[in-house]
Design a protein around this motif. Structure first.
Motif, PDB file in Angstrom:
ATOM      1  N   PRO A 196      17.968 -26.494  95.995  1.00 41.72           N
ATOM      2  CA  PRO A 196      19.106 -26.298  95.098  1.00 41.72           C
ATOM      3  C   PRO A 196      18.718 -25.425  93.909  1.00 41.72           C
ATOM      4  CG  PRO A 196      18.138 -28.457  94.730  1.00 41.72           C
ATOM      5  CD  PRO A 196      17.415 -27.866  95.910  1.00 41.72           C
ATOM      6  N   VAL A 197      19.709 -24.755  93.324  1.00 33.33           N
ATOM      7  CA  VAL A 197      19.419 -23.889  92.185  1.00 33.33           C
ATOM      8  C   VAL A 197      19.087 -24.704  90.936  1.00 33.33           C
ATOM      9  CG1 VAL A 197      20.825 -22.023  93.094  1.00 33.33           C
ATOM     10  CG2 VAL A 197      21.849 -23.659  91.490  1.00 33.33           C
ATOM     11  N   GLY A 198      19.595 -25.932  90.839  1.00 34.98           N
ATOM     12  CA  GLY A 198      19.254 -26.772  89.709  1.00 34.98           C
ATOM     13  C   GLY A 198      19.912 -26.316  88.421  1.00 34.98           C
ATOM     14  N   PRO A 199      19.292 -26.640  87.259  1.00 31.87           N
ATOM     15  CA  PRO A 199      19.955 -26.388  85.976  1.00 31.87           C
ATOM     16  C   PRO A 199      19.963 -24.932  85.518  1.00 31.87           C
ATOM     17  CG  PRO A 199      17.790 -27.360  85.633  1.00 31.87           C
ATOM     18  CD  PRO A 199      18.033 -27.394  87.110  1.00 31.87           C
ATOM     19  N   LEU A 200      19.096 -24.086  86.093  1.00 29.10           N
ATOM     20  CA  LEU A 200      19.013 -22.684  85.694  1.00 29.10           C
ATOM     21  C   LEU A 200      18.696 -21.849  86.914  1.00 29.10           C
ATOM     22  CD1 LEU A 200      18.880 -20.542  83.374  1.00 29.10           C
ATOM     23  CD2 LEU A 200      16.422 -20.992  83.279  1.00 29.10           C
ATOM     24  N   VAL A 201      19.420 -20.748  87.106  1.00 26.58           N
ATOM     25  CA  VAL A 201      19.205 -19.931  88.295  1.00 26.58           C
ATOM     26  C   VAL A 201      19.193 -18.457  87.929  1.00 26.58           C
ATOM     27  CG1 VAL A 201      21.676 -19.906  88.865  1.00 26.58           C
ATOM     28  CG2 VAL A 201      20.001 -19.408  90.646  1.00 26.58           C
ATOM     29  N   MET A 202      18.307 -17.706  88.575  1.00 24.15           N
ATOM     30  CA  MET A 202      18.252 -16.252  88.451  1.00 24.15           C
ATOM     31  C   MET A 202      18.795 -15.625  89.727  1.00 24.15           C
ATOM     32  SD  MET A 202      14.959 -13.704  87.848  1.00 24.15           S
ATOM     33  CE  MET A 202      14.192 -14.065  89.431  1.00 24.15           C
ATOM     34  N   ALA A 255      28.714 -16.051  90.286  1.00 21.56           N
ATOM     35  CA  ALA A 255      28.159 -16.993  89.310  1.00 21.56           C
ATOM     36  C   ALA A 255      29.143 -18.102  88.983  1.00 21.56           C
ATOM     37  CB  ALA A 255      27.757 -16.245  88.041  1.00 21.56           C
ATOM     38  N   MET A 256      30.422 -17.746  88.896  1.00 22.81           N
ATOM     39  CA  MET A 256      31.433 -18.734  88.529  1.00 22.81           C
ATOM     40  C   MET A 256      31.630 -19.810  89.602  1.00 22.81           C
ATOM     41  SD  MET A 256      32.446 -17.942  85.531  1.00 22.81           S
ATOM     42  CE  MET A 256      32.687 -16.596  84.365  1.00 22.81           C
ATOM     43  N   THR A 257      31.153 -19.553  90.814  1.00 19.56           N
ATOM     44  CA  THR A 257      31.322 -20.523  91.905  1.00 19.56           C
ATOM     45  C   THR A 257      30.124 -21.444  92.074  1.00 19.56           C
ATOM     46  OG1 THR A 257      30.351 -19.160  93.667  1.00 19.56           O
ATOM     47  CG2 THR A 257      32.678 -18.769  93.123  1.00 19.56           C
ATOM     48  N   LEU A 258      29.021 -21.158  91.381  1.00 19.86           N
ATOM     49  CA  LEU A 258      27.791 -21.905  91.605  1.00 19.86           C
ATOM     50  C   LEU A 258      27.839 -23.282  90.936  1.00 19.86           C
ATOM     51  CD1 LEU A 258      25.113 -19.115  91.058  1.00 19.86           C
ATOM     52  CD2 LEU A 258      26.190 -19.829  93.202  1.00 19.86           C
ATOM     53  N   ARG A 259      27.074 -24.199  91.509  1.00 22.38           N
ATOM     54  CA  ARG A 259      26.874 -25.529  90.945  1.00 22.38           C
ATOM     55  C   ARG A 259      25.377 -25.848  91.044  1.00 22.38           C
ATOM     56  NH1 ARG A 259      30.820 -29.022  94.679  1.00 22.38           N
ATOM     57  NH2 ARG A 259      29.087 -28.440  96.035  1.00 22.38           N
ATOM     58  N   PRO A 260      24.905 -26.826  90.278  1.00 27.35           N
ATOM     59  CA  PRO A 260      23.472 -27.136  90.358  1.00 27.35           C
ATOM     60  C   PRO A 260      22.996 -27.497  91.758  1.00 27.35           C
ATOM     61  CG  PRO A 260      24.440 -28.146  88.411  1.00 27.35           C
ATOM     62  CD  PRO A 260      25.575 -27.579  89.209  1.00 27.35           C
ATOM     63  N   GLY A 268      15.883 -21.076  91.567  1.00 23.83           N
ATOM     64  CA  GLY A 268      16.309 -22.139  90.680  1.00 23.83           C
ATOM     65  C   GLY A 268      15.258 -22.422  89.632  1.00 23.83           C
ATOM     66  N   GLY A 269      15.623 -23.276  88.683  1.00 28.07           N
ATOM     67  CA  GLY A 269      14.776 -23.528  87.531  1.00 28.07           C
ATOM     68  C   GLY A 269      13.365 -23.946  87.864  1.00 28.07           C
ATOM     69  N   GLU A 270      13.171 -24.750  88.907  1.00 26.57           N
ATOM     70  CA  GLU A 270      11.835 -25.227  89.232  1.00 26.57           C
ATOM     71  C   GLU A 270      10.912 -24.110  89.701  1.00 26.57           C
ATOM     72  OE1 GLU A 270      11.912 -28.449  91.950  1.00 26.57           O
ATOM     73  OE2 GLU A 270      13.002 -29.800  90.602  1.00 26.57           O
ATOM     74  N   LEU A 287      20.332  -5.018  89.412  1.00 24.56           N
ATOM     75  CA  LEU A 287      20.640  -5.867  88.269  1.00 24.56           C
ATOM     76  C   LEU A 287      20.195  -7.297  88.492  1.00 24.56           C
ATOM     77  CD1 LEU A 287      24.499  -6.558  88.099  1.00 24.56           C
ATOM     78  CD2 LEU A 287      23.439  -5.375  89.999  1.00 24.56           C
ATOM     79  N   THR A 288      19.995  -8.002  87.362  1.00 20.46           N
ATOM     80  CA  THR A 288      19.559  -9.392  87.334  1.00 20.46           C
ATOM     81  C   THR A 288      20.447 -10.152  86.360  1.00 20.46           C
ATOM     82  OG1 THR A 288      17.252  -8.850  87.818  1.00 20.46           O
ATOM     83  CG2 THR A 288      17.667 -10.956  86.741  1.00 20.46           C
ATOM     84  N   ARG A 289      20.825 -11.378  86.731  1.00 26.26           N
ATOM     85  CA  ARG A 289      21.622 -12.227  85.841  1.00 26.26           C
ATOM     86  C   ARG A 289      21.115 -13.666  85.934  1.00 26.26           C
ATOM     87  NH1 ARG A 289      22.729  -7.831  84.448  1.00 26.26           N
ATOM     88  NH2 ARG A 289      24.799  -6.863  84.189  1.00 26.26           N
ATOM     89  N   PHE A 290      21.315 -14.414  84.848  1.00 28.29           N
ATOM     90  CA  PHE A 290      20.922 -15.819  84.770  1.00 28.29           C
ATOM     91  C   PHE A 290      22.138 -16.693  84.487  1.00 28.29           C
ATOM     92  CE2 PHE A 290      16.821 -13.958  84.403  1.00 28.29           C
ATOM     93  CZ  PHE A 290      15.903 -14.944  84.749  1.00 28.29           C
ATOM     94  N   VAL A 291      22.165 -17.850  85.142  1.00 32.44           N
ATOM     95  CA  VAL A 291      23.223 -18.837  84.931  1.00 32.44           C
ATOM     96  C   VAL A 291      22.560 -20.162  84.578  1.00 32.44           C
ATOM     97  CG1 VAL A 291      25.203 -20.047  85.921  1.00 32.44           C
ATOM     98  CG2 VAL A 291      24.697 -17.683  86.616  1.00 32.44           C
ATOM     99  N   SER A 292      23.018 -20.777  83.477  1.00 34.23           N
ATOM    100  CA  SER A 292      22.521 -22.084  83.056  1.00 34.23           C
ATOM    101  C   SER A 292      23.672 -23.083  83.118  1.00 34.23           C
ATOM    102  CB  SER A 292      21.970 -22.011  81.627  1.00 34.23           C
ATOM    103  OG  SER A 292      21.549 -23.286  81.180  1.00 34.23           O
ATOM    104  N   PHE A 293      23.402 -24.230  83.700  1.00 30.22           N
ATOM    105  CA  PHE A 293      24.409 -25.290  83.752  1.00 30.22           C
ATOM    106  C   PHE A 293      24.175 -26.207  82.555  1.00 30.22           C
ATOM    107  CE2 PHE A 293      23.880 -23.635  87.994  1.00 30.22           C
ATOM    108  CZ  PHE A 293      25.188 -23.385  88.353  1.00 30.22           C
ATOM    109  N   GLY A 294      24.999 -26.000  81.550  1.00 35.55           N
ATOM    110  CA  GLY A 294      24.773 -26.629  80.258  1.00 35.55           C
ATOM    111  C   GLY A 294      24.002 -25.680  79.362  1.00 35.55           C
ATOM    112  N   PRO A 295      23.757 -26.070  78.102  1.00 32.10           N
ATOM    113  CA  PRO A 295      23.049 -25.189  77.166  1.00 32.10           C
ATOM    114  C   PRO A 295      21.655 -24.826  77.666  1.00 32.10           C
ATOM    115  CG  PRO A 295      24.085 -27.027  76.022  1.00 32.10           C
ATOM    116  CD  PRO A 295      24.193 -27.331  77.486  1.00 32.10           C
ATOM    117  N   LEU A 296      21.266 -23.598  77.426  1.00 37.71           N
ATOM    118  CA  LEU A 296      19.927 -23.145  77.780  1.00 37.71           C
ATOM    119  C   LEU A 296      18.903 -23.915  76.942  1.00 37.71           C
ATOM    120  CD1 LEU A 296      18.663 -20.884  79.589  1.00 37.71           C
ATOM    121  CD2 LEU A 296      18.628 -19.445  77.540  1.00 37.71           C
ATOM    122  N   PRO A 297      17.810 -24.385  77.544  1.00 40.66           N
ATOM    123  CA  PRO A 297      16.788 -25.086  76.765  1.00 40.66           C
ATOM    124  C   PRO A 297      16.345 -24.275  75.548  1.00 40.66           C
ATOM    125  CG  PRO A 297      16.325 -25.282  79.099  1.00 40.66           C
ATOM    126  CD  PRO A 297      17.464 -24.314  78.972  1.00 40.66           C
TER     127      PRO A 297
END
Length: 357
Positions: A199-205, A149-154, A183-185, A219-229
């Motif tokens: 691309p994973v975009g602003p939010l990824v599962m 997760a720490m390596t991901l980008r939008p 990704g978010g879409e 397991l499942t995890r979510f990463v948001s780039f910036g604050p979660l909507p």
């Protein structure tokens, strides 16, 4: 012979007695891994029947396999069990070498009693050795998620995210049996999303099921780039309350269907759609399969002590999933990395959405 194998032998011998069998034939890689200290008899990652048969009688065990598999299996997979060995040609039918008598089998095999359900029942309550292995696997799988997760980008593609997660699990000795990325879409539309080139975009599962010693961490995890909507930030704690209903019920002696129905009611209490539980399965018992079966409100099985479960309640764009053990003092979460942000819900630390700048 280890105490763990002795316990597995005791459980299968009880099955021999209850059915009046002379032998049980294990063909499922999951069941052989359970009985034989994590032995791997699969070649394909997910196979109903592996490359060896493990025959269990009251006198001991015998492996029947093909000539091209025998050396590896005996040296690397069955060293702890040390069974007798029968080798057949690579084109021969292993069934021809099975013993005579009244046989049970965990896979469809003419002339045998089908005992798959009995074996699944026999492996529900995990031994102390299995529990410790599961804790170690759960920690490693959760750590793999954090590292990736720490390596991901939008602009990281879903395929690249899945590849990184697969590599991180394999580096830790775990086979990735399931890899889902969205990704978010795509999140709002698809709850079982295979990765794509997008691309994973602003939010990824990120979702994975990783197997080691035959045991499977889900397991499942979510990463948001910036604050979660705001709408999702409001919905996520409510989803964790739904999950809490599932986890609160995951105790020895409770009927699985009762746990499912408690989760259904929790969706409504949280303000989600009354039929939300019908839009995706809610998980169920796990261990040596990603799910031994998918739980429903009609599931009549009773939860055993130290039985593993993975519940996965979800709503549009959000899901939560971890692997837990049923204990008298409550569900013990196995898939934990302290580096991942957490929210306390129902007295448990539950994974938050990781927000990256």
């Amino acid at each position: 012979m280890t105490d763990d194998i002795a316990e597995k032998r005791r459980r299968v011998h009880a099955l021999l007695d209850s059915w009046g069998l002379d032998a049980v034939v294990l063909r499922s890689p999951a069941n052989i891994a359970w009985y034989a200290d994590g032995a791997r008899t699969h070649i394909l990652p997910s196979s109903d029947v592996g490359v060896a048969d493990l025959v269990v009688t009251r006198d001991g065990e015998r492996v029947i396999t093909h000539v091209n598999e025998a050396d590896r299996l005996m040296a690397e997979e069955f060293a702890t069990l040390a069974p007798e060995l029968t080798v057949v040609g690579w084109a021969e039918d292993r069934a021809a070498s099975l013993p005579s008598g009244r046989l049970g089998c965990d896979a469809p095999l003419p002339g045998t009693v089908h005992v798959a359900a009995d074996i699944e029942f026999a492996r529900r309550s995990l031994t102390e050795v299995e529990q410790e292995r599961f804790r170690e696997l759960g920690h490693d799988a959760a750590a793999a998620f954090t590292d990736v997760a720490m390596t991901l980008r939008p602009d990281t593609t879903e395929h690249a995210a899945a590849a990184a997660l697969s590599a991180a699990l394999i580096e830790r000795g775990a086979d990735p049996l399931v890899l889902l990325v969205a990704g978010g879409e795509r999140l709002a539309a698809h709850r079982h999303p295979l990765p794509t080139t997008g691309p994973v975009g602003p939010l990824v599962m990120l979702v994975a099921c990783g197997r080691r010693h035959g045991l499977i961490a889900n397991l499942t995890r979510f990463v948001s780039f910036g604050p979660l909507p705001d709408a999702l930030r409001s919905a996520y704690p409510k989803l964790l309350q739904v999950e809490a209903a599932f986890l609160d019920g995951t105790r020895p002696g409770v009927i699985v269907g009762e746990v499912f129905r408690a989760g259904e009611r929790a969706y409504r209490r949280a303000g989600f759609a009354a039929d939300e539980a019908t839009r995706h399965h809610q998980g169920g018992p796990t261990g040596y399969a990603t799910r031994d079966y998918v739980a429903t409100g009609e599931a009549a099985a009773v939860i055993e002590t130290a039985q593993a479960f993975a519940w996965n309640p979800s709503v549009p764009s959000l899901k939560v999933e971890d692997t837990v053990l049923a204990r008298a003092d409550g569900a013990q979460v196995l898939t934990v990395d302290p580096r991942w942000p957490a929210i306390e819900v129902g007295g448990r630390a539950r994974p938050d959405v990781l927000e990256l700048a």
